[in-house]
Motif scaffolding. Sequence first.
Motif: not given
Lengths: 322, 322
Positions: A21-23, A49-53, B41-43, B49-50
Amino acid sequence: MIHPQVQQALDAMSTRTIQNVFLVACGGSSALMYPSKYLLDREAKSIASDLYSSNEFIHRNPATIGAHSLVILCSHSGNTPETVEAAKFARSKGALTVSLTHEPTSPLAEASEHVITYSYGPEAPAFETNYSIMYQLVVGLLSIKEENEKFHQLLHSLQSLQAVYDRAKSQFAERAKAFAAAHKDEKLIYTMASGANFGVAYSFAICILMEMQWIHSHAIHAGEYFHGPFEILDKNVPIILLLGLDETRPLEERALQFSKQYGEKLTVLDATEFDLSGVDEGLRGYIAPLVLNTVLRQFANELAEARNHPLSTRRYMWKVPY
Amino acid sequence: MIHPQVQQALDAMSTRTIQNVFLVACGGSSALMYPSKYLLDREAKSIASDLYSSNEFIHRNPATIGAHSLVILCSHSGNTPETVEAAKFARSKGALTVSLTHEPTSPLAEASEHVITYSYGPEAPAFETNYSIMYQLVVGLLSIKEENEKFHQLLHSLQSLQAVYDRAKSQFAERAKAFAAAHKDEKLIYTMASGANFGVAYSFAICILMEMQWIHSHAIHAGEYFHGPFEILDKNVPIILLLGLDETRPLEERALQFSKQYGEKLTVLDATEFDLSGVDEGLRGYIAPLVLNTVLRQFANELAEARNHPLSTRRYMWKVPY
């Protein structure tokens, strides 16, 4: 009981494999997703999950975005260019896109497969507002994919949210006025929190203080505080410290102890003071940031009033090209 | 060519299934892991990952930590209590723990299954320092688990890093002095960046400015800037803006355009000015933050000198209980 547009989004999720999931949003719309990231971390057994601008998301271009991704986006106006682009980008990768907005015919609504129009403003029932919708979506997802058993308790708890908000607002009304009177001449005010509450501190720092009041700020993580930021503290540094009810509360309590000892301009909002009747005991850590955010909005209103600087004042946003 | 302790850690990874990676540390040691999160994240095609501050990691207690997790930790002294606890916590969950430290007999080294002692100080070869070790670990992991083909190029590029650092330091020496002279009386200095460079901005804000200089600060994300923070900008607000070489550079360039137009105290460090000979073209976005960080350290040294406030000055850290 559930919002029909949320149900449609959940139905779409149930037909697909969801591995991550991307927020994705900007500013205040991003901040309101932080509690959902916290919840996903604690509850999701297999979904990452990850959260990004929004623009970071597009350019970072995480390698795991794809047909097994759910991308949840939010823009109040539905007009935020980066978030509209992020929705298009996510769809081009084959991800399932679900957007929250207040404007059902906006560019974001058009760019997304599923749209949830949330309610907004002083008359909006808390159950139908953005924070509530976010939780309905992510806990709904976990209910479908991982048999998480908290979904019904969550819906029930969110139904009590308006009454919780109303009680908390009247309980903190006088303190909001006192805060405004004491801080109206400050040039800088830090905010601090951890866990589920950090997004609320972030939102108050960048949207209320920096954007709407032109007061310098920075949301300090209560754990990171002791690894750099705390050296700035003296008797003249104002800090707003949030104490929530989630598992990271010991971090916030440690920051409180230290800040009380060496600072003299500390404002503490402690969620143990809230009357959370109707909210399931096991969910109170997740609900506390929503209440803290509501109470802080009163602090913002009173501060704007005391400074004669309305929250709607801008010098660049929507006024000049950027 | 590879650090033997790194090789041991990679050997341990190769015997296990790794589904996710947690990057866990506090303050500056956490900040130096941000580029590795960007790279992952890119690779990484399948490994999630967190990145968490140590105490947030423990109390947040992500549901996906387990026998298929790799937890990379870092503490310079190896004495940071939260990070030592985090290593014990991760091991109790069955995760593989790999720690970076400068002190091979420290509590963190003892608490972790695998330890990598990095070099430190003006004489330390760049290849053996913390940022370089982090990249060797995460790209090594991707090489083993996902047949990522960048590992040998990375090792080769990192071998050139010391020469890159040396050239960049002499190139920016005068500008560091000029920055210090211009900013020695400032009470607040913002930093800004995005993508792989954000951690460097964060580190300079919380460790150099707030901790070591008692100057107010906040690392603004260059994309978030336009959704709140930019309203604070006027001719008197100092900002250090980093321009890297990674895919998010357009966010930093946009922030540059705006800040040049409405601000007058802008310091720009642009990685396109670096001579990156010896660094693979495809890896320059990842290497730029390491060079920016090295150059910024000169800015810190000069600022401390100009303000007669040594970087070693503390009022609380290691001096009072907290």
